[in-house]
Design an enzyme around this catalytic site. Structure first.
Site, PDB file in Angstrom:
ATOM      1  N   SER A  82       0.903  -1.089  -0.141  1.00  0.00           N
ATOM      2  CA  SER A  82       0.174   0.048  -0.025  1.00  0.00           C
ATOM      3  C   SER A  82       0.884   1.172   0.064  1.00  0.00           C
ATOM      4  CB  SER A  82      -0.956  -0.030   1.246  1.00  0.00           C
ATOM      5  OG  SER A  82      -1.756   0.957   1.127  1.00  0.00           O
ATOM      6  N   ASP A 112     -10.353  -3.593  -5.217  1.00  0.00           N
ATOM      7  CA  ASP A 112      -9.991  -2.541  -4.211  1.00  0.00           C
ATOM      8  C   ASP A 112     -10.623  -1.615  -4.305  1.00  0.00           C
ATOM      9  OD1 ASP A 112      -8.444  -0.964  -2.480  1.00  0.00           O
ATOM     10  OD2 ASP A 112      -6.566  -1.775  -3.178  1.00  0.00           O
ATOM     11  N   HIS A 127      -8.357  -4.764  -0.695  1.00  0.00           N
ATOM     12  CA  HIS A 127      -7.156  -4.103  -0.397  1.00  0.00           C
ATOM     13  C   HIS A 127      -6.330  -4.699   0.437  1.00  0.00           C
ATOM     14  CE1 HIS A 127      -4.641  -0.308  -0.359  1.00  0.00           C
ATOM     15  NE2 HIS A 127      -4.493  -0.457   0.833  1.00  0.00           N
TER      16      HIS A 127
END
Length: 438
Positions: free
Chosen positions: A213, A348, A379
């Site tokens: 991320s 996501d 995610h």
């Protein structure tokens, strides 16, 4: 007349049970329809969509990494919902999480900050016989104690990798800041300090760069900022990053995929983290953060408001636009020349589909880049499992190791002068008996 009314009432009375049965059936059908839609149960499973140039390396990788070409099959009942995958990751990280044992290191930074990271030694020999270290950058506000990091570290150790995990500045509980600065979206200082330490402490090791991320943005920016940052790096893997904060900010204010709600939750978590260091940020000299900024922080309902009132001021940016432009990896990622795997999920809820044009275009233009886009996974979820219960190890954990193993073996077979860690061409000329011309 009374007889006719009685007959009509009798007829209507006999129809009532049938009407109620119809309403019940319609209600059940509606609930089932909502469940099917919300859980995305009709969505078919499929292999990741792969974008890359046709090169010897890409052909080798697709042959050596079957998980990139086979179906990713999430848990049947809920795994096709990006929201539930994301929620489970946020709530639990992973299931049956192991507890790897590591050593915590602290490094003083030039501005008075103190970087920290954990080192976990390999629990076996790597399949190539080489010394290889994973240098891992977690997601926003995360550190080595998070469950998804611990799961990945434990798996990597068992495959013969040493792991070094950055603890984002200000993220570790009960660890005070030593300067008026926390981690930001794209500051690479602490990560660079960790990588430099690993290179000095283990001069024979090669590096595998991994970012999750926000960490994916940091590692790609780090590699692209300076060519020397890629020395001794075998490859890089980025998972579920958004590539451009400037482009993402507008999408985070939209309600589709409940992105505005996620924005609010992330902002609330970020606010709590900043306020846990309130006394330090205000007490230290030369702090750019004042009481007025903290007032705006209390009222903030989005990450953008927090970035504007607090985060950009850690590095003296004059505007939010300048902060996002300079902290995003999109300005640097095209300078990365080591093998690069970029992984995202179509469902996501945090990364808008429009942002995926960045890695797709990069993979089409750069021979070192592979972009893998899964249909499901949410995610940082990517859970696997038969029906209901997820497995401890996720699809993305396995993919990263499979890809890095393949790259390690690819590098092992190449001449020493062509390897990622090689500084020049002299040994190439010596090994082939050639001499420089001209």
């Amino acid at each position: 007349m009374t007889t006719l009314e009685d007959a009509d009432m009798h007829t209507f009375g006999t129809e009532l049970p049938a009407m109620f049965d119809g309403v019940k059936l319609a209600a059940v059908a509606t609930v089932l329809y909502i469940i099917v839609r919300c859980l995305n149960l009709k969505s078919p499973t499929s292999p990741p969509e792969i974008t890359c140039q046709d090169t010897p390396l890409s052909r080798y990788l697709l042959k050596s990494c079957p998980m990139l070409t086979k179906e990713y099959i999430p848990p049947l009942l809920w795994g096709k919902s990006g929201h539930l995958q994301t929620a489970l990751y946020c709530k639990m990280g992973r299931v049956n999480t192991p507890t790897p044992c590591g050593v915590r290191k602290f490094l003083p930074m030039h501005d008075g900050a103190t970087a920290s990271f954990d080192i976990f030694e390999a629990r076996g020999e790597h399949s190539t016989g080489d010394d290889i270290t994973m240098v891992i950058c977690p997601g926003i506000g995360n550190h080595s104690e998070k469950n998804y990091i611990r799961t990945f570290v434990d798996y990597s150790q068992r495959q013969g990798y040493r792991c070094a995990v950055l603890n984002h500045l200000g993220a570790l509980p009960n660890v005070e800041l030593t300067s008026p600065r926390m981690f930001t979206y794209g500051c690479t200082w602490e990560y660079a300090a960790m990588v430099g330490y690993i290179k000095r402490a283990f001069p024979q090791t090669s590096l595998v760069v991994v970012g999750f991320s926000l960490g994916g943005n940091i590692v790609c920016k780090f590699l692209g900022e300076n060519r020397s940052n890629q020395d001794r790096v075998l490859c890089c893997v980025s998972v579920c990053q958004g590539y451009s904060a400037l482009r993402a900010q507008e999408t985070f204010l939209q309600w589709d995929q409940c992105r505005r709600l996620y924005n609010f939750v992330l902002a609330d978590n970020m606010r709590k983290l900043i306020l846990s260091h309130r006394n330090t940020l205000l007490r230290l000299n030369f702090s750019n953060i004042g009481d007025a900024d903290l007032g705006r922080l209390y009222a903030a309902t989005s990450l953008m408001q927090i970035d504007d009132s607090i985060m950009r001021k850690f590095h003296g940016y004059s505007s939010l636009k300048e902060y996002y432009e300079n902290e995003s990896c999109v300005r640097h990622i095209h300078k990365v020349t080591v093998p690069l795997l970029l992984v995202n999920s179509s469902d996501d809820p945090l990364v808008h589909q429009s942002l995926l044009a960045i890695p797709r275009t990069l993979a089409e233009k750069m021979p070192n880049t592979v972009f893998a886009l899964t249909q499901h996974g949410g995610h940082l979820g990517f859970f696997e499992g038969a029906v209901l219960f997820p497995e401890p190890l996720t699809w993305i954990d396995k993919v990263i190791i499979e890809y890095t193993d393949a790259i390690c073996h690819w590098e092992k077979k190449r001449p020493a002068c062509q390897r990622s860690s090689h500084p020049g061409i002299d040994s190439c000329l010596q090994s082939t008996g050639a001499t420089p011309s001209g």
